[in-house]
Scaffold this active site. Sequence first.
Site, PDB file in Angstrom:
ATOM      1  N   SER A   1     -42.211 -27.738  44.525  1.00  0.00           N
ATOM      2  CA  SER A   1     -41.557 -28.788  45.525  1.00  0.00           C
ATOM      3  C   SER A   1     -40.081 -28.343  45.994  1.00  0.00           C
ATOM      4  O   SER A   1     -39.498 -28.981  46.801  1.00  0.00           O
ATOM      5  CB  SER A   1     -41.611 -30.213  45.321  1.00  0.00           C
ATOM      6  OG  SER A   1     -43.043 -30.587  45.232  1.00  0.00           O
TER       7      SER A   1
ATOM      8  N   GLU B   1       0.739  -1.331  -0.060  1.00  0.00           N
ATOM      9  CA  GLU B   1      -0.007  -0.113  -0.163  1.00  0.00           C
ATOM     10  C   GLU B   1       0.799   1.359  -0.079  1.00  0.00           C
ATOM     11  O   GLU B   1       0.488   2.272  -0.664  1.00  0.00           O
ATOM     12  CB  GLU B   1      -0.957   0.101   1.124  1.00  0.00           C
ATOM     13  CG  GLU B   1      -1.968  -0.763   1.086  1.00  0.00           C
ATOM     14  CD  GLU B   1      -3.316  -0.649   0.318  1.00  0.00           C
ATOM     15  OE1 GLU B   1      -3.111   0.804  -0.188  1.00  0.00           O
ATOM     16  OE2 GLU B   1      -3.889  -1.189  -0.436  1.00  0.00           O
TER      17      GLU B   1
END
Length: 674
Positions: free
Chosen positions: A336, A83
């Site tokens: 329960s 680049e």
Amino acid sequence: MIRRFGLFALVVVLGVAAGLRDGFDRWVSDTVLPPVLAETSVEVRDRNGALMRVFPVENGRIRLALTLDRVDPAYLDMLVTYEDKRFHRHAGVDPIALARAAMQAVLRGKIRSGGSTLTMQVARLLENSGTGRWPGKLRQIRLALALERRLTKAQILELYLNHAPYGGPLEGLRAGTLAWFGKAPTRLTQAEAALMVALPQSPETRRPDRHPKAARAARDRVLARVKAPERDLKAAVPDAMKPIVWLAPHLTDTLRQQDPQAPRHDLTLDATLQRQVADLARRAVAGQPRGVSAAIVVADHRNGEVLASVGSPAYAATGGALGFVDMTRAVRSPGSTLKPFIYGLAFDQGLAHPDTLIDDSPVAFGGYAPQNFDGLYRGELTVREALRMSLNIPPVLLTHELGPARLMASLRQGGAEPRLRGKPGLAVALGGVGLTLNDLVQLYASLAAGGQARPLVWRRGTEAPPGQRMMSRAAAWQVGHILAGIASPAGAATRSGQIAYKTGTSYGHRDAWALGFDGAHVVGVWLGRPDGTPVPGAFGGDLAAPILFETFGRLAAARTPLPVPPPETLILSTAALPKPLQRFRGRGAVFTGDQLAPTVTFPPDGATLRQSGEGIPLKWRSGVLPMTVLVNGAPVLTEVRRRDAIIPGLGPGFSRIRVIDATGRGAEVEVRLD
């Protein structure tokens, strides 16, 4: 004269040059920089640092923070080589590259290469400006020169790594490598690095999942520039974007709401276990009626750290299950599952012992007359058996002695937040109170920790304040020992005795529960509909218990056996117990007749029956087996170990039928046969 004029001209030229230079300097210095500290995605990490979730930034973009020291150096070399090979030498603008771009534009009539440096690309990314037009290019040049004056090369490179686009919502190299390769950018192959270099130039037209040929061609140009070996050119490009990790969405939503400014949340959860438990939740609802959801919580009861938390099988409103509702925090009836705490308190208060005998017979407290789930009564049996069978009458008797307020206070001491309208009554013993799955997991963690409250924690480094003691070590061990004797679900790999657990089903089959623990971990499972509508046939033992044991199966490598009894534990048979503990004697209970006496339920006394060659059916309840049946004083059936029978050979006319239990208690009816 000529010499003086030449000197004057030189001074003028130098002055003009100096003026131009000063003006240029002011032009650059006066540049207003866009914000360089852009928002990055909030990250959630597990106990080992593994990524669990990423929250997007504006417009749904995923931008993960990244520093140079966490990037493969080979990628950085490749990026600069391809680049901007003079990146480390220019001041933001590469005159050679710009001149080449300008010459190509003049000769060919259009821009063939932009001549942009990495710094100019950063300028474009920060301002989200276009490329290719000279006004925009001039702005990028000015901004690039200003950036180079105020930032280091390393800082500029980091800005590029955090802002470069990689297709779709992805911004930044780290988001790109996670989505395309499923890994961080610390170690990349040359082929992977080349694709990451090529993608930002045209992230949508080069997306590998949509344009594989364009992606490969762009990648290969980068590889050719860096003279990569032939094998890298043969490497495949990804054919799909991997989903960004998204674990424990309900919990992470809650924790972020609690601390919205934190850039990162480090949790106690284990990402691998979280995936496995989430899969179990999805399997749990497969094949269930529409709208059924599930929730699972796993914690280490030694320190309270939550290891997995699943609020629903799917974080969506699919199948009518309201998946966005976090069922680990929803208030439900516990059924329960509170019974173990009632027995533990009774042990602590000296009201009972695991081998104390207690009556399971019809009982009424004013207008409240609890019944067992199956409508049957077992007579006298040990507290140990009553808890393992999850009978309803014994815990209500114990709660009546303890006081419902004492039970509620104990739940709060265990770290839970029970919700109840009005004054607590005996119904709390059977689930008449609101609790969350997190509440129940914390309560069972406290039970597993020897009765010492063990607050749950979700954030790493968090030290929960020390909890209160809800029951003694001996009482907690006795309860756990009883629960460990409950038979494992059919097909469970873990044998009974290795896990102490309890199931529960709320009134109307709205909630199915299973809570359990071993020597290190506690697990809670819930199934039901988030909107509270019933699920016919849903029982905790059938639906939730198998998922509980499967979850413990995922913890097999880290399993710890249940503890040995504390030295102060009283371990005696019923006969060896002190007299007051041999039998539980409640106060204030109004029993319907003799609680142990049998009662004939069919045929009714005084009934007229038709003769049948198959005999007369006889049914009764209560009484201690085996039973004897007499007709008109003569025994016709003996050693009957059921609560129904067929009486053969009755002739026409009146007959007196009497049933006698093993203790001599009896009941009779008179019938007439036509």
